[in-house]
Design an enzyme around this catalytic site. Structure first.
Site, PDB file in Angstrom:
ATOM      1  N   SER A 134     -10.284  36.904 -35.834  1.00  0.00           N
ATOM      2  CA  SER A 134     -11.400  35.983 -36.321  1.00  0.00           C
ATOM      3  C   SER A 134     -12.109  36.615 -37.422  1.00  0.00           C
ATOM      4  CB  SER A 134     -12.489  35.562 -35.199  1.00  0.00           C
ATOM      5  OG  SER A 134     -12.795  36.888 -34.631  1.00  0.00           O
ATOM      6  N   HIS A 138      -8.394  30.635 -31.908  1.00  0.00           N
ATOM      7  CA  HIS A 138      -8.407  30.140 -33.378  1.00  0.00           C
ATOM      8  C   HIS A 138      -7.187  29.559 -33.715  1.00  0.00           C
ATOM      9  CE1 HIS A 138     -12.388  31.736 -34.120  1.00  0.00           C
ATOM     10  NE2 HIS A 138     -12.060  32.739 -33.533  1.00  0.00           N
ATOM     11  N   LYS A 168     -13.573  25.445 -30.155  1.00  0.00           N
ATOM     12  CA  LYS A 168     -13.563  25.443 -31.338  1.00  0.00           C
ATOM     13  C   LYS A 168     -13.016  24.140 -31.995  1.00  0.00           C
ATOM     14  CE  LYS A 168     -13.864  30.406 -31.176  1.00  0.00           C
ATOM     15  NZ  LYS A 168     -15.180  30.559 -31.615  1.00  0.00           N
TER      16      LYS A 168
END
Ligand code: PLP
Length: 392
Positions: free
Chosen positions: A181, A209, A240
């Site tokens: 990240s 992610h 996310k």
């Protein structure tokens, strides 16, 4: 007289003096490409709303319909009276999306990492972890009595050495972020799986992610590396790219069954409200039915990365929509972020101890909802300020 928490004043001052005191930027508008933060309009380059789904009308409609049908709260933890039919349906759909037998949804990604590592590992075991793994993995490791071995970032010989040194362990777990990240680089999951197979270790990957971003239809890092069936524990987040809230674990049915009974961060917390669950389910459908968001995300990513590099910025080793602009000193990163904000671009500085002392940076994150005009404007501002501050 009782001191209470008054000692914290000195601690807060100390953090402020060391530039470590976090402040909360407050949005006055919904999440999106352009927002108002602390009263100032700006281009948002700091959000994990990768596919721009946080405000997709289908999500909002699904949440609102679920509230009509199921009410707002659940009133209990999952093991007691908090599991509704829609929680089970979401888990089945998530498992199908990830290509696994089963999945289990936690209230957040942080809870999924903490609870899973805590539940699976114990005395006599060894956890082998990349040095740049996310804080929630580190927390999970700290919750166990297992021995820990940290290998240098992405260093496969380092991982192999740790595997060789831990042959006597009862069980071993290799755990890694899929996409890191802070740098936006990607774990060599294919090589990790190969090594884990050779040394009979379990593999766990954090796809926070990668979900919605990597692989076919955004199915994540396992699909990206084509290592289906080789990762024992896939962790992901619904917070996310999916634009909602929640974390999950995907894998074998016995993994789910075991975690339901043993993962403390699953057991001791109230179930998600139906509106959240319905929004997650709708988001999963959108990701599969509307591929244009993923295409746009990568178009935007390639555009911004190249434009920043052309200006002369150091964007490190990023391979994903997370593009760092590495400037060195913490004070420079903080000043750059401040200047960008004054000129209408929001991108947070990341400084020591989150990254090495000489690798302070601004972290930019591109989303599918950015228009070309948003990005061109942001690049122009980056260029102007970068030159003023003599960074480029
Ligand atoms: C790599 C990684 N893992 C886990 C998490 C936690 O996810 P969540 O926000 O759903 O708790 C995050 C979020 O910051 C993350 O970046």
């Amino acid at each position: 007289m009782k001191q209470g928490v008054s000692w914290l004043k000195d601690e807060v001052n100390r953090l402020r003096e060391q530039h470590l005191l976090a402040t909360l930027p407050v949005l006055d508008t919904p999440a999106g490409n352009r927002v108002v933060i602390n009263g100032k309009p700006c281009i948002m380059l700091g959000s994990n709303n990768y596919l721009g789904l946080a405000n997709h009308p289908r999500l909002v409609a699904a949440a609102s319909k679920a509230m009509d049908q199921w009410g707002f709260g659940t009133g209990a933890v999952r093991q007691l009276a908090g599991t509704m039919r829609i929680h089970m349906e979401l888990e089945e759909e998530l498992a199908a999306f990830k290509g696994t037998e089963a999945s289990l949804v936690f209230t957040a990604g942080i809870a999924a990492n903490r609870g899973t590592i805590q539940a699976l590992m114990g005395e006599g075991d060894v956890i082998i972890s990349d040095e740049l793994n996310h804080g929630s993995i580190i927390d999970g490791v700290r919750l166990t009595k297992a021995e820990r071995k940290i290998f240098p970032h992405l260093d496969m010989p380092g991982l192999e050495k740790a595997l060789q040194e831990s042959r006597a362990a009862r069980r071993r777990l290799v755990v890694t972020d899929g996409v890191f990240s802070m740098d936006g680089d990607i774990a060599s999951l294919d090589q990790i799986c190969e090594l884990a197979e050779r040394y009979d270790a379990m593999v766990m990957v954090d796809d926070a992610h990668g979900d919605g971003v990597l692989g076919k239809e955004g199915r994540g890092i396992v699909d990206h590396h084509q290592v289906h069936g080789k990762v024992d524990i896939e962790m992901g987040t619904l917070s996310k790219a999916f634009g909602c809230l929640g974390g999950y674990i995907a894998g074998k049915q016995e993994l789910k069954d075991y975690l339901v009974s043993t993962a403390r961060s699953f057991i001791f917390t109230t179930a998600h409200p139906p509106a959240v669950v319905a929004a997650c389910r709708e988001s999963l459908r959108i990701v599969q039915e509307e591929p244009q968001h993923l295409r746009q995300l990568w178009d935007n990513t390639n555009f911004l990365k190249k434009a920043l590099q052309d200006l002369g910025f150091d964007t490190g080793r990023s391979q994903t929509p997370i593009t760092p602009v590495i400037v060195g000193e913490s004070a420079v990163a903080q000043q750059l972020s401040k200047e960008l904000f004054n000129h209408g671009v929001f991108a947070k500085p990341i400084v020591f101890p989150l990254v090495a002392k000489d690798k302070a940076r601004i972290r930019t994150i591109v989303n599918a909802c950015h228009t070309r005009q948003d990005l061109e404007e942001a690049v122009e501002i980056f260029g102007k300020i970068g030159k003023q501050m003599k960074i480029i």
